[in-house]
Structures are given as C-alpha cells and as structure tokens.
Design an enzyme around this catalytic site. Structure first.
Site, PDB file in Angstrom:
ATOM      1  CE  LYS A 123      -1.639   2.925   2.741  1.00  0.00           C
ATOM      2  NZ  LYS A 123      -1.817   4.193   2.104  1.00  0.00           N
ATOM      3  CD  GLU A 126      11.871   5.317   9.487  1.00  0.00           C
ATOM      4  OE1 GLU A 126      12.222   5.267  10.529  1.00  0.00           O
ATOM      5  OE2 GLU A 126      11.509   5.232   8.197  1.00  0.00           O
ATOM      6  CD  GLU A 172       9.130  13.051  12.699  1.00  0.00           C
ATOM      7  OE1 GLU A 172       9.694  12.643  12.040  1.00  0.00           O
ATOM      8  OE2 GLU A 172       7.760  12.262  12.526  1.00  0.00           O
ATOM      9  CB  VAL A 175      -5.763  -0.140   1.508  1.00  0.00           C
ATOM     10  CG1 VAL A 175      -4.674  -0.874   0.648  1.00  0.00           C
ATOM     11  CG2 VAL A 175      -7.170   0.349   0.049  1.00  0.00           C
ATOM     12  CB  CYS A 217      11.746   9.790   9.855  1.00  0.00           C
ATOM     13  SG  CYS A 217      12.703   8.812   8.168  1.00  0.00           S
ATOM     14  N   GLY A 271      -5.124   3.577  -2.067  1.00  0.00           N
ATOM     15  CA  GLY A 271      -5.973   3.611  -0.831  1.00  0.00           C
ATOM     16  C   GLY A 271      -5.620   4.116   0.271  1.00  0.00           C
TER      17      GLY A 271
END
Length: 471
Positions: free
Chosen positions: A170, A245, A378, A206, A279, A201
């Site tokens: 996905k 992650e 963050e 999904v 990240c 999706g």
C-alpha cells in the site's frame, strides 16, 4: 490528468472494486494531476490471495535467482531514471537534483546492496545437534511513506523479496504514481507474477485491511508514531510480526573545539534535506552556551542561502512541502513557537519571496531550550531549533532527553572523542563529523522511532525467521 483506477495483482493490472478515487495534487502548483482508486477490502483480499499463491515457489527460489532479479530490477530503474525522477518531482515536489540523487540513484544502490548482501547471510548453521535455518517470514504487508515514493517502497519490497517473501504494497495515497512504475520494471527483471502486488488507498481502509488480514504474516510500515501505534495494536490481535520506521527529533551535538561554521552548515543541510521531510533529519542543534550567539548568526546565514522555488529548476534547493495538510501542520508549529516567545533566528510564517502558490515554507531556525515544544515534537518541515549546553555531560543529557531515538550527529576536533560521545547517545544512527552514511549499514531507531532495521543485510534479515531441525 491521469486516471489510474487499476490495482496490480498477480502480475496483471485489473480494475479496482473501488467506487471512488483519490486526487493526487502537485504541491508546487496545487493542481490535481491524477486520480487513483480508493482501494477496498476486496482489493486487499485479491492481492493477498495472489501473494499467497506466489509464496510457495518464491520462498524456495535460490539465492542466485533472487540476486539476479534484484540486479535486473536496479538496472531497470537506472535505465528509466528520468521517468522515475520526473514522477517524484511532480507528485511530492522534491527538487529535481535531490530527487535524482537521493531518491532514484539511491534506490538503485539499495537494490544492489541487497543483491550483494544476500550471499553474506547465514542461511543455515549447525547448533549442537540441531540444524538451524533462516526462512522467509511469509506474505508481507508493506505500508510506505509519501516522503520516499520510490526509496521507501524498494527498501521494504526489495528486502522482503530478497528474503523470499511476497509483498502486498500500500503506497502512500499522497504519492502513488511513482510506485505504479515498478511493475513495468519488475516484470522485465524476471520477478514472478504475484510476488509484488500493489493496492492504492487510505490507511484506515486499505492499510488496516492489510494489517488485520489473516493471510498477511508480517507488516512493515514507515510513517508517524500514531500510525505505528495503530499498526501494533491491530497486528497484536493475530500476533503478527511488525517492523516500524517512525519519526525522529535528532540531535546534532557540536562539542567545544569543533569547526562550528562547518558543523552548522552541514548540519542544516541535513536538517533541511527534502524540505525537512526526513525522519532522520538533525533538527536539534546543540552548541556550547558560550558560542550560542555565533551559532545563531551562522545558522541564519545558512538558512537564508537556500534557494526555495520550482522543484523542476535544477538550481532549487528546497521545494514545496508535499501536501496541504503537511503545509498547514508545519506552519502551525512555527506559529505556536513564535507565539510562545521562542527566539526566531531566521524564516518564519511569511511565504518565500516570489511564490504566491504552492505549499512553500521558508527555511526556519529557532533558538530556545529543549523544553520548548518546537524541540520536543517532530515538525517534518524545514524547521530546526538551536539549544545551548553547559558541558559535555549536559549535551549528552539533552540529546537523550527525547521520546525519539532515530539519528544523531556529533562533531569534535578529535574524531575518537566524537565516537566516544556518540556511544553515549541512545539513537540508532550517529554521523561523526558529518561523515556520509554507508547505506549498507542498518537504519532504524529506538524508543518511539520504531522497531527493526532497514538497508543492506540487516534490512533483509528483518524479513526472516528461524527454524530448528532436530535429529
């Protein structure tokens, strides 16, 4: 405008059962450039069934077979690099030079690293009287992030396929167009039908259908802490293996005696890569208290030197943020910090000069404390905060005083001293004096930054299980 209403299942494109679509918006122009199917549970069922059928043969493929597929896959991406790069630029606004180098070219390298690492894995060993084997985990549900529409996909699908797993992907609904290029490449690479399947999706529809599907053995997600927590909650119901992650709020520690000018410049380049949508970005800059004013001045000059603009222009350093929600979220962080009296060193809420449309944010630098909210949460945009420390122990304390533990940096005149300090920081990866990252080494985090590792041999091993044969 493209209309992509099909999903990729069992080696073929077929119409989704969806009755609605998701719009894909170019963040530089705010124009709708495509529509994709808003996938359904039935689509997930079809993809998982195809992956299950394909698993028996692929899980028994040889290491040589998988190495050959991975190398051919990398070759296909390399041969179609312009197509890949242009699609990334259009759907998430990565500047073309960065997209080429850090997305397309790096994905080619990742796949070749997987191919190189496969023969290094200890596939079988004797432990006393038992024979211990490494086995593929099974059918993997891979949920990938919009900030890496080719690399995030291949780090998961490439590693899982290298391990002998089959994959239901996905991709992010923000950036689904780049992953749609992959089947054309994998088919030419010799990947058997059903080993890679793609359903577009949303996460709640999904994504959650994949995580709870009884035919999915493992789930790998790159995303927010909230998304990771939800995946763990749902996966726990059927005791699925998970790899996560997630986010970060990484510290760049500049010790006394380090080259402050160089450390600030390189550190801000790291923090603002991909417009800060990374990240592992080093978004907390820790400096000696007696050099705070100097650090602020250097950071202001560096931030103002970035060219913000059209991502198709090769001179551009920072493009737009990837979507409207991200743009609003980043601006809200900046507005709140200003309202709380955190010192604004550069940037702010004004739009970059000459850009009256698109999701653009000025490179922004604050100076404050580790208790400020801008230093705790963050932001995922071109925003960082400079934080002073009193001595080395104080610097380590501040670096570790976070809910995250993904990345970090340490600068010192003596590299051995920098390594010693780095060893005290609770984080998954630390750069010493701005050294480049070796993509064969594992990437992943501690604490809220996730579970498991990606890249190279360690990334493949995340998709393996042990089996012991006695007698």
């Amino acid at each position: 405008m493209k209309r992509e209403t099909q999903i990729y299942v069992g080696g073929q494109w077929q119409e989704s059962t969806a009755d609605s679509v998701i719009e894909v918006v170019n963040p530089a122009t705010e124009e709708v450039i495509a529509e994709v199917a808003r996938g359904t549970t039935a689509d997930v069922d079809a993809a998982v069934s195809a992956a299950t059928v394909a698993f028996d043969d692929w899980s028994h493929s040889t290491v040589d077979d998988r190495v050959a597929v991975l190398r051919a896959w990398a070759d296909q991406i390399e041969a179609n690099a312009d197509e890949v790069t242009d699609t990334i630029v259009a759907e998430i606004g990565q500047p073309v030079t960065w997209a080429q180098r850090a997305s397309t070219d790096m994905t080619v390298r990742d796949l070749r690293n997987f191919a190189d690492a496969l023969p290094e894995i200890l596939w079988a060993e004797q432990v006393g009287t038992a024979s211990v084997r490494r086995l593929p985990a099974g059918v993997v549900g891979a949920i990938t992030a919009w900030n890496g529409p080719i690399r995030s996909v291949c780090l998961k699908a490439g590693a899982a396929i290298a391990a002998g797993c089959t994959v239901v992907l996905k991709s992010s609904e923000v950036a689904p167009l780049t992953p749609f290029l992959l089947p054309g490449y994998t088919e030419k690479s010799g990947l058997p039908a059903g080993v890679l399947n793609i359903v577009t999706g949303t996460g709640p529809e999904v994504g959650e259908a994949m995580v709870t599907h009884p035919g999915v053995d493992m789930v790998s997600l790159t995303g927010s802490v909230r998304a990771g927590s939800r995946v763990m909650e749902l996966a726990a119901r059927s005791i699925k293996k998970v790899a996560l992650e997630l986010g970060g709020k990484s510290a760049n520690v500049i010790l006394p005696g380090a080259d402050l000018d160089h450390a600030i410049t390189v550190g801000i380049q790291d923090a603002f890569r991909n417009s800060g949508q990374a990240c592992g970005a080093l978004t907390r800059v820790l400096v000696p208290r007696n050099r705070l004013a100097e650090a602020e001045a250097l950071a202001a000059l560096t931030a103002k030197s970035f060219i913000v603009g059209d991502p198709t222009d090769r001179a551009t350093h920072l493009g737009p943020l990837a979507n409207r929600d991200q743009y609003d979220r980043v601006r809200s962080h900046i507005e709140r910090a200003i309202g709380k009296g955190v010192t604004l060193v550069a940037g702010g809420l004004d739009r970059p000069e000459g850009l009256d449309r698109g999701f653009y944010v000025r490179p922004t630098v604050f100076s404050g404390t580790n208790d400020d909210r801008i230093a705790r949460e963050e932001v995922f945009g071109p925003v960082l905060v400079i934080i002073p420390f009193d001595d080395e122990d104080d610097a380590v304390r501040i670096a570790n005083d976070t809910d995250y533990g993904l990345a970090g940096g340490v600068w010192a005149a003596d590299p051995d001293h920098a390594r010693a300090v780095a060893g005290r920081i609770r984080t998954g990866r630390v750069r010493i004096n701005g050294a480049p990252i070796d993509m064969r080494a594992p990437h992943g985090g501690l604490k809220l930054s996730g579970i498991g590792r990606e890249m190279g041999r360690h990334g493949i091993e995340d998709y393996l299980e042990y089996q012991s044969l006695h007698g």
